[in-house]
Scaffold this motif. Structure first.
Motif, mmCIF file in Angstrom:
data_model
loop_
_atom_site.group_PDB
_atom_site.id
_atom_site.type_symbol
_atom_site.label_atom_id
_atom_site.label_comp_id
_atom_site.label_asym_id
_atom_site.label_seq_id
_atom_site.Cartn_x
_atom_site.Cartn_y
_atom_site.Cartn_z
ATOM 1 N N TYR A 32 6.463 7.396 -4.260
ATOM 2 C CA TYR A 32 5.322 6.588 -3.844
ATOM 3 C C TYR A 32 5.733 5.680 -2.676
ATOM 4 N N GLU A 64 0.869 -1.174 0.000
ATOM 5 C CA GLU A 64 0.000 0.000 0.000
ATOM 6 C C GLU A 64 0.908 1.227 0.000
ATOM 7 N N VAL A 65 0.715 2.101 -0.987
ATOM 8 C CA VAL A 65 1.595 3.256 -1.141
ATOM 9 C C VAL A 65 0.809 4.563 -1.124
ATOM 10 N N GLU A 66 1.529 5.650 -0.955
ATOM 11 C CA GLU A 66 0.943 6.981 -0.937
ATOM 12 C C GLU A 66 1.168 7.667 -2.287
ATOM 13 N N ASN A 67 0.351 8.685 -2.556
ATOM 14 C CA ASN A 67 0.546 9.628 -3.660
ATOM 15 C C ASN A 67 0.153 9.143 -5.050
ATOM 16 N N GLU A 111 5.798 3.514 0.825
ATOM 17 C CA GLU A 111 4.845 2.637 1.487
ATOM 18 C C GLU A 111 4.068 3.455 2.512
ATOM 19 N N SER A 112 2.767 3.255 2.580
ATOM 20 C CA SER A 112 1.911 4.025 3.486
ATOM 21 C C SER A 112 2.445 3.967 4.908
ATOM 22 N N GLY A 113 2.526 5.142 5.522
ATOM 23 C CA GLY A 113 2.974 5.250 6.895
ATOM 24 C C GLY A 113 4.476 5.231 7.093
ATOM 25 N N SER A 134 7.768 13.359 3.746
ATOM 26 C CA SER A 134 6.467 13.182 3.107
ATOM 27 C C SER A 134 6.254 14.240 2.024
ATOM 28 N N GLY A 154 -4.612 2.582 -4.074
ATOM 29 C CA GLY A 154 -3.222 2.897 -3.757
ATOM 30 C C GLY A 154 -2.412 1.650 -3.444
#
Length: 95
Positions: free
Chosen positions: A62, A6-9, A64-66, A73, A39
Motif C-alpha cells: 500500500y 493517501e495510499v494505493e491498492n 503512498e500515492s504517486g 507498482s 484510500g
C-alpha cells in the motif's frame, strides 16, 4: 500529532485490517484509522516517524500515492492482494 497518508491498492476491510494491525505494532504509532473508500490512512503518533510508516505501508503493498511506478507498482499490487487475503482471514470468525 495526527497525519494522513493517501495510499494505493486499498480495496476492502481486509486491507484495512492488515494496515491497522501492522502499523499499530510500531512504537511510534498510537492509533490507526483507514478510510477504504478514499484510500487514506490516518495515523496518530510521532509525525517524525512518518517515513517509517510509509516504508511499512509500501512493504505491505500500500505505497503512498504517486510514489511507485512501473514494475514497482505491479509488485505493490501483488503484495496488497496477499495483505488483503491475510486481513480477510484474520477478520473471519472462527467456527
Amino acid at each position: 500529532m495526527s497525519y494522513e497518508i493517501e495510499v494505493e491498492n486499498i480495496k476492502c476491510s481486509g486491507c484495512a485490517g492488515t494496515i491497522v494491525k501492522r502499523l499499530s505494532g510500531l512504537d511510534s504509532v498510537d492509533e490507526v484509522q483507514v478510510d477504504v473508500e478514499l484510500g487514506i490512512v490516518r495515523v496518530t503518533g510521532d509525525e517524525l516517524a512518518r517515513a517509517e510508516v510509509c516504508v511499512l505501508l509500501e512493504v505491505l503493498g500500500y505505497p503512498e500515492s504517486g510514489s511507485t511506478s512501473g514494475v514497482n507498482s505491479v509488485k505493490a499490487k501483488a503484495k496488497s492482494f496477499v495483505s488483503c487475503a491475510v486481513g480477510r482471514f484474520a477478520d473471519k470468525p472462527s467456527d
